[in-house]
Design a protein around this motif. Structure first.
Motif, PDB file in Angstrom:
ATOM      1  N   ALA A 197     -11.631 -28.744  40.664  1.00 31.45           N
ATOM      2  CA  ALA A 197     -12.050 -28.189  39.377  1.00 31.45           C
ATOM      3  C   ALA A 197     -13.057 -29.127  38.708  1.00 31.45           C
ATOM      4  CB  ALA A 197     -10.831 -27.966  38.477  1.00 31.45           C
ATOM      5  N   VAL A 198     -12.750 -30.421  38.743  1.00 31.00           N
ATOM      6  CA  VAL A 198     -13.675 -31.404  38.170  1.00 31.00           C
ATOM      7  C   VAL A 198     -15.004 -31.383  38.930  1.00 31.00           C
ATOM      8  CG1 VAL A 198     -14.076 -33.874  37.823  1.00 31.00           C
ATOM      9  CG2 VAL A 198     -11.857 -32.876  37.257  1.00 31.00           C
ATOM     10  N   SER A 199     -14.912 -31.217  40.228  1.00 31.82           N
ATOM     11  CA  SER A 199     -16.126 -31.151  41.035  1.00 31.82           C
ATOM     12  C   SER A 199     -17.015 -29.976  40.605  1.00 31.82           C
ATOM     13  CB  SER A 199     -15.736 -31.051  42.513  1.00 31.82           C
ATOM     14  OG  SER A 199     -16.848 -30.753  43.298  1.00 31.82           O
ATOM     15  N   VAL A 200     -16.405 -28.840  40.303  1.00 31.97           N
ATOM     16  CA  VAL A 200     -17.180 -27.692  39.805  1.00 31.97           C
ATOM     17  C   VAL A 200     -17.884 -28.074  38.499  1.00 31.97           C
ATOM     18  CG1 VAL A 200     -17.066 -25.331  38.895  1.00 31.97           C
ATOM     19  CG2 VAL A 200     -15.702 -25.954  40.898  1.00 31.97           C
ATOM     20  N   GLY A 201     -17.138 -28.734  37.624  1.00 33.03           N
ATOM     21  CA  GLY A 201     -17.725 -29.166  36.357  1.00 33.03           C
ATOM     22  C   GLY A 201     -18.898 -30.111  36.562  1.00 33.03           C
ATOM     23  N   ARG A 202     -18.743 -31.017  37.527  1.00 31.51           N
ATOM     24  CA  ARG A 202     -19.800 -31.985  37.835  1.00 31.51           C
ATOM     25  C   ARG A 202     -21.057 -31.271  38.345  1.00 31.51           C
ATOM     26  NH1 ARG A 202     -16.836 -35.009  41.432  1.00 31.51           N
ATOM     27  NH2 ARG A 202     -15.657 -36.130  39.843  1.00 31.51           N
TER      28      ARG A 202
END
Lengths: 215, 215
Positions: A197-202
């Motif tokens: 999920a954080v990777s998507v945000g990044r």
């Protein structure tokens, strides 16, 4: 009025939002199956993973097709490349929900999670759900501000993950190895879900700003 | 003589081959660190992961740049999109080697792997190394035949992974939870490494044939 090209670009964004919703729903349901030893729900999650995979498959085909037909300018190209990457993360989040559901199914009619660890898993599941909802909004609104805040939820997930290990490593652990192994894997599935999920945000942050976010 | 565009395309392939080599080397060294409690080697692997990440980063930038400048035809576009995906798999393989090295470092000067499980881990490491070497050749030669065969190595990895679980679940397991948890995670790192190698093979197969391989 938007032309067809921009409608297709919007459509790709909409599918990513849909995928984030489905991944979050899958993890929520997987948690219900896991903590309630609910075989029917576990089977549903496992079946729904194919739908997420298919969605990714179709989305990526549309994305590459758009690249090939429209020879997009740099900004749009960045959007399309980011879409391919976000869809991979979201598909993987669906896989991880699927893994949780499979543990639930494997241990049915037993419950894989011992009662004193239910609270930690519930909290991990809440954060997973919050993250996937935030991710959907972040993609929809191209909200870099919110993207940067995903790290806070991920930090909370990491704290819960560490709490889980502390419990598993208690010398007085009464449940034996099978439960410890299940819980090690389950903990990792939630933690990896948050990472993706954080990777998507990044990726969204990079897409909008052209700079790498420190999340 | 090749023009600059095709030289850049070739260069992208060469970097993917290099990444496969580095990921394999990292997992090989991580295994040395793990089984020999070698802190120096563990630190080297952990440091080298940044180099793999940087390689991916540069490669992806070159790939997207080439897409933007050259407006590639459908076939070349498929190559470039596949490159982005293969580089993501290869980078993740580096991460997994890094995770193994971190377990080695965490347990130093102890050895995380109990003596009766050394053989399984050694065999898993051999398959990981074989897979990364094959992947490098498959990318270099665009060898779809060899790509299809990766499934055999992955099956062997899965068998070893199951053997590991059988050992961990032995009611007479004498090593306690910490070792069981370490071994659960270590086993998963090798198994995921193999999954990503197969994924690279699958992407190469699609890239060359336009069809999905059943690997």
């Amino acid at each position: 009025m938007r032309d067809q090209y921009h409608e297709e670009l919007d459509g790709i964004g909409a599918t990513l939002v849909e995928m984030a919703g489905l991944a979050g729903q899958a993890m929520g349901n997987a948690t219900v199956a896991l903590l309630g030893a609910n075989l029917g729900v576990a089977e549903e999650v496992i079946a729904s993973d194919k739908a997420i995979d298919q969605l990714q498959h179709d989305l990526d085909a549309r994305t590459v097709d758009l690249m090939a037909r429209q020879q997009p300018v740099a900004g749009d190209l960045r959007t399309l490349v980011a879409s391919l990457r976000m869809s991979a993360d979201l598909e993987r989040m669906g896989d991880l929900a699927n893994h949780v559901a499979k543990v639930a199914r494997m241990r049915y009619p037993g419950i894989a999670v011992p009662s004193e660890l239910v609270e930690i898993i519930e909290k991990m599941a809440v954060i997973a759900e919050i993250l996937s909802k935030k991710v959907a909004v972040i993609i929809r609104d191209r909200d870099t501000e919110k993207a940067l805040q995903l790290g806070d939820d991920d930090d909370e997930m990491d704290i819960l993950h560490r709490r889980l290990f502390v419990a598993l490593l208690d010398p007085a652990w009464p449940h034996g190895n099978e439960v410890a192994i299940d819980m090690t894997l389950i903990g990792r599935y939630y933690e990896r879900f948050a990472d993706h999920a954080v990777s998507v945000g990044r990726r969204l942050y990079y897409l909008v700003t052209g700079e790498y976010a420190d999340i």
